[in-house]
Design an enzyme around this catalytic site. Structure first.
Site, PDB file in Angstrom:
ATOM      1  N   THR A  24       0.825  -1.208   0.000  1.00  0.00           N
ATOM      2  CA  THR A  24       0.000   0.000   0.000  1.00  0.00           C
ATOM      3  C   THR A  24       0.864   1.265   0.000  1.00  0.00           C
ATOM      4  OG1 THR A  24      -1.472  -1.231   1.459  1.00  0.00           O
ATOM      5  CG2 THR A  24      -2.001   1.072   1.105  1.00  0.00           C
ATOM      6  N   SER A 119       6.406   3.942   8.472  1.00  0.00           N
ATOM      7  CA  SER A 119       5.322   4.665   9.121  1.00  0.00           C
ATOM      8  C   SER A 119       5.195   4.286  10.594  1.00  0.00           C
ATOM      9  CB  SER A 119       4.027   4.437   8.348  1.00  0.00           C
ATOM     10  OG  SER A 119       3.069   5.386   8.742  1.00  0.00           O
ATOM     11  N   HIS A 120       4.009   3.792  10.997  1.00  0.00           N
ATOM     12  CA  HIS A 120       3.782   3.522  12.420  1.00  0.00           C
ATOM     13  C   HIS A 120       4.355   2.180  12.865  1.00  0.00           C
ATOM     14  CE1 HIS A 120       0.687   1.530  10.138  1.00  0.00           C
ATOM     15  NE2 HIS A 120       0.724   0.611  11.092  1.00  0.00           N
ATOM     16  N   ASP A 283       1.739  10.295  13.212  1.00  0.00           N
ATOM     17  CA  ASP A 283       2.342   8.957  13.186  1.00  0.00           C
ATOM     18  C   ASP A 283       3.843   9.011  12.882  1.00  0.00           C
ATOM     19  OD1 ASP A 283       2.209   9.654  10.487  1.00  0.00           O
ATOM     20  OD2 ASP A 283       1.986   7.576   9.856  1.00  0.00           O
ATOM     21  N   ASP A 285       5.923   8.727  10.282  1.00  0.00           N
ATOM     22  CA  ASP A 285       6.515   9.549   9.232  1.00  0.00           C
ATOM     23  C   ASP A 285       5.748  10.849   8.999  1.00  0.00           C
ATOM     24  OD1 ASP A 285       4.376   8.003   8.287  1.00  0.00           O
ATOM     25  OD2 ASP A 285       5.090   8.074   6.221  1.00  0.00           O
ATOM     26  N   ASP A 287       2.595  11.584   8.270  1.00  0.00           N
ATOM     27  CA  ASP A 287       1.550  11.794   7.263  1.00  0.00           C
ATOM     28  C   ASP A 287       0.143  11.574   7.798  1.00  0.00           C
ATOM     29  OD1 ASP A 287       1.779   9.052   7.423  1.00  0.00           O
ATOM     30  OD2 ASP A 287       2.159   8.717   5.289  1.00  0.00           O
ATOM     31  N   ARG A 288       0.016  11.094   9.046  1.00  0.00           N
ATOM     32  CA  ARG A 288      -1.344  10.886   9.555  1.00  0.00           C
ATOM     33  C   ARG A 288      -1.606  11.736  10.796  1.00  0.00           C
ATOM     34  NH1 ARG A 288      -2.426   5.382  10.665  1.00  0.00           N
ATOM     35  NH2 ARG A 288      -0.222   4.871  10.642  1.00  0.00           N
ATOM     36  N   GLU A 370      -9.773   6.559   6.045  1.00  0.00           N
ATOM     37  CA  GLU A 370     -10.292   6.248   7.388  1.00  0.00           C
ATOM     38  C   GLU A 370      -9.170   6.024   8.402  1.00  0.00           C
ATOM     39  OE1 GLU A 370      -9.538   3.089   8.606  1.00  0.00           O
ATOM     40  OE2 GLU A 370      -8.561   2.641   6.693  1.00  0.00           O
ATOM     41  N   LYS A 382      -0.408  12.319   2.188  1.00  0.00           N
ATOM     42  CA  LYS A 382      -1.242  12.792   3.278  1.00  0.00           C
ATOM     43  C   LYS A 382      -0.355  13.558   4.247  1.00  0.00           C
ATOM     44  CE  LYS A 382      -1.325   8.065   5.192  1.00  0.00           C
ATOM     45  NZ  LYS A 382      -0.782   7.225   4.112  1.00  0.00           N
ATOM     46  N   ARG A 502      -8.851  -6.586   7.737  1.00  0.00           N
ATOM     47  CA  ARG A 502      -9.513  -5.384   8.248  1.00  0.00           C
ATOM     48  C   ARG A 502     -11.009  -5.439   7.914  1.00  0.00           C
ATOM     49  NH1 ARG A 502      -5.005  -2.518   9.629  1.00  0.00           N
ATOM     50  NH2 ARG A 502      -3.428  -1.970   8.063  1.00  0.00           N
TER      51      ARG A 502
HETATM   52  C1  VG1 Z   1      -2.792   1.360   5.789  1.00  0.00           C
HETATM   53  C2  VG1 Z   1      -4.046   2.205   5.777  1.00  0.00           C
HETATM   54  C3  VG1 Z   1      -4.063   3.082   4.535  1.00  0.00           C
HETATM   55  C4  VG1 Z   1      -2.781   3.914   4.472  1.00  0.00           C
HETATM   56  C5  VG1 Z   1      -1.579   3.004   4.561  1.00  0.00           C
HETATM   57  C6  VG1 Z   1      -0.272   3.770   4.600  1.00  0.00           C
HETATM   58  O1  VG1 Z   1      -2.800   0.505   4.663  1.00  0.00           O
HETATM   59  O2  VG1 Z   1      -5.190   1.397   5.812  1.00  0.00           O
HETATM   60  O3  VG1 Z   1      -5.200   3.894   4.575  1.00  0.00           O
HETATM   61  O4  VG1 Z   1      -2.721   4.648   3.277  1.00  0.00           O
HETATM   62  O5  VG1 Z   1      -1.657   2.206   5.737  1.00  0.00           O
HETATM   63  O6  VG1 Z   1      -0.272   4.714   5.628  1.00  0.00           O
HETATM   64  P1  VG1 Z   1      -3.243  -1.050   4.743  1.00  0.00           P
HETATM   65  O7  VG1 Z   1      -3.027  -1.592   3.372  1.00  0.00           O
HETATM   66  O8  VG1 Z   1      -2.379  -1.671   5.811  1.00  0.00           O
HETATM   67  O9  VG1 Z   1      -4.671  -1.048   5.169  1.00  0.00           O
HETATM   68  V1  VG1 Z   1       1.132   5.041   6.470  1.00  0.00           V
HETATM   69  O10 VG1 Z   1       0.877   6.313   7.444  1.00  0.00           O
HETATM   70  O11 VG1 Z   1       1.465   3.613   7.195  1.00  0.00           O
HETATM   71  O12 VG1 Z   1       2.310   5.397   5.240  1.00  0.00           O
HETATM   72 CO    CO Z   2       2.498   7.222   7.925  1.00  0.00          CO
END
Ligand code: VG1
Ligand code: CO
Length: 549
Positions: A24, A119-120, A283, A285, A287-288, A370, A382, A502
């Site tokens: 993703t 990210s997180h 979070d 990086d 972006d959230r 979401e 984001k 999910r």
């Molecule tokens: C998750 C979230 C998605 C987001 C992605 C990357 O993906 O659901 O909305 O864009 O993380 O965000 P998934 O495929 O695990 O549902 V981040 O802040 O981790 O770069």
């Molecule tokens: Co992120």
């Protein structure tokens, strides 16, 4: 001296790294996987090979500060030099948030950018590491491009790397590695300047001076220096407004996921008599975002819808919005506002890259997911701090508490109750069996009434990009009950262990007596219905979800 380093062919054929496929949001693996000899080099060389535009141009490099960030950045700089990149811009200390990288690419007309982040996902020697590759528009490379890069990782037999000295990432300024100029820059300054163009800093400063209080938690990840510069130094918030603002290689052992589980302390604080007017977290990086006000939590779907309704009050958006987009599982609150404003609302697959064509074509001004991600046309990622500042600006310009803004919104547009249930680290086949089980019922579902709602559609989501015509298939299963409710199921594309299932629940209510239910109470009937339809417990052995947000 730039000596091509040739990886023995033998090594490639016995170890083709079959797993370097982007999910993703980039490629995420355990740190130990990235530390394997030639693993990162293999991926980066594949990027240089597949994106020849990088030659002779600028490349931006940054990361979220997690363990292995500095080592990866040195490798990337040395390989950029050996691959003919003209200039590398890298953040001081290796720290640049995802949205700030996106902005730097656009501002400096760079050909691309690398973001080292998962990210997180937990950080540290036993945690995760990740690579995102962004292109010239500032957004993440699309699937056609990342599939090509992945294919390339399995073909290449050698990579090019400079053997020159390491760059001192802590000292700002210009240096040279072979023919390549390397500039270590302040990763915050350009981003802060962009925020000043979008928002009314005077008004926000005055609001804070009058006693408006903010609490922002960086969760020991990348946004600390950004919050310090903007909220404290530029807007005059007292230093104690910031929590955990020192970026740490292991995020302090925490989980920088801004939601009601991992940032529960903010929820608790918002429910006290002395709550600040605005509470927020970001979070890993940057972006959230999570947004709360005194006595109220703003769900990400509501945040998107309410921002859409108020955005024209902010300087950078005074001409109104062209349109909105939301990811498919995100609740349909934004659709209601879009209809009210008479602008289009697009539904895209999960992942920010799907918004970028719409943003580039000026079809939308605002978009969100979401999963606590919101952003606008100002960058192609984001943007957590952007959302916090947008909300701060709305509080300052309306003079109303967040709680009142939310109730007024629900009275006018109705309320979407929303929740996501995650089942982590499932065996892949078990997770797949849940999806297959639901798919098998698709043909029979439309027209049937379940839990008082009638199914109007049941399908697997596919997306045809209206700009470039590309098609993304298998983007999640949905059972739709008209405007009243939706049940959505998909597999995560960011996990690093097994499969994450999910489940997303959405219920819409418009009547005045149904606007103040608890989310749990409102969604209970839908959860019960999903149990019967999906049989998660029976198929996976799990009694309850691991995380509910
Ligand atoms: C998750 C979230 C998605 C987001 C992605 C990357 O993906 O659901 O909305 O864009 O993380 O965000 P998934 O495929 O695990 O549902 V981040 O802040 O981790 O770069
Ligand atoms: Co992120």
């Amino acid at each position: 001296a730039c000596k091509p380093h040739t990886m023995p062919l033998r090594e490639i054929s016995t170890k083709p790294y079959p797993d370097q496929k982007f999910g993703t949001a980039g490629l995420r693996k355990k740190v130990a996987v990235f530390q394997q000899p030639h693993y990162l080099e293999n991926l980066l060389q594949s990027i240089f090979d597949c994106v020849p535009e990088l030659k002779g141009k600028t490349l931006v490099i940054g990361g979220d500060g997690r363990y292995h960030n500095r080592a990866a950045i040195q490798t990337a700089i040395a390989m950029a030099a050996a691959n003919g990149v003209a200039k590398v811009l890298v953040g001081q200390g290796g720290i640049v948030s995802t949205p700030a990288v996106s902005h730097l690419i656009r501002l400096h007309a760079a050909a691309g950018g690398l973001v080292f982040s998962a990210s997180h996902n937990p950080a540290g020697p036993d945690g995760d590491f990740g690579v995102k590759f962004n292109i010239a528009n500032g957004g993440q490379a699309g699937e056609t491009s990342t599939d090509r890069i992945f294919a390339r990782t399995r073909e290449i037999a050698s990579y090019r790397i400079s053997e020159g000295p390491k760059i001192d990432l802590d000292r700002r300024g210009l240096s040279r590695l072979d023919q390549t100029e390397v500039e270590v820059i302040d990763g915050v300054a350009d981003y802060a300047a962009l925020m000043q163009k979008l928002f009314d800093f005077e008004l926000m400063r005055a609001w804070i001076k009058r006693g408006g209080r903010v609490c922002f938690d960086s969760m020991h990840a990348v946004t600390g220096p950004y919050a310090q510069r903007i909220l404290v130094e530029q807007l005059g918030a007292p230093a104690h407004s910031l929590l955990n603002s020192q970026p740490l290689e292991d995020f302090g052992g925490g989980h920088p996921d801004p939601n009601l589980i991992y940032a529960k302390h903010l929820l608790d604080l918002s429910n006290t008599a002395t709550s600040p007017a605005l509470l927020a977290a970001s979070d890993g990086d940057g972006d959230r975002n999570m947004i709360l006000g005194a006595g109220v939590f703003i769900s990400p779907g509501d945040s998107l819808a309410m921002l859409a309704a108020h955005l024209h009050k902010l300087p950078g958006y005074k001409n109104g919005i062209a349109g909105i987009a939301r990811s498919m599982p995100t609740c349909r609150a934004a659709d209601v506002v879009a209809a009210h404003l008479g602008v289009p609302c697009y539904e895209t697959p999960t992942g920010w890259k799907f918004f970028c064509n719409l943003l580039d074509a000026d079809r939308i001004t605002l978009c969100g997911e979401e999963s606590f991600g919101t952003g606008s046309i100002h960058v192609r990622e984001k943007d957590g701090l952007w959302a916090v500042l947008a909300w701060l600006n709305i509080l300052a310009v309306t003079g109303q508490p967040l709680r009142e803004l939310a109730s007024a919104h629900w009275r006018q547009h109705g309320r979407h109750y929303y929740q996501r249930h995650d089942y982590d680290e499932l065996p892949t086949d078990k997770a797949a069996s849940v999806l297959e089980g639901l798919k098998a019922q698709f043909a029979a579902l439309p027209g049937t009434t379940l839990g008082g709602w009638t199914v109007t559609a049941a399908d697997e989501f596919a997306y045809d990009d209206p700009i470039d015509g590309s098609r993304a298939t298998a983007q999640g299963l949905r059972v739709v009950f008209g405007d009243a409710a939706r049940l959505i199921v998909r597999l995560s594309g960011t996990g690093t262990k097994g499969a994450t299932l999910r489940l997303y629940f959405e219920r819409y209510e418009q009547s005045a007596d149904k606007l103040d239910m608890s989310t749990r109470e409102a969604l209970n009937p839908l959860v019960t219905l999903a149990d019967k339809l999906l049989r998660v417990t029976e198929l996976t052995g799990r009694k309850a979800p691991d995380v509910v947000t």
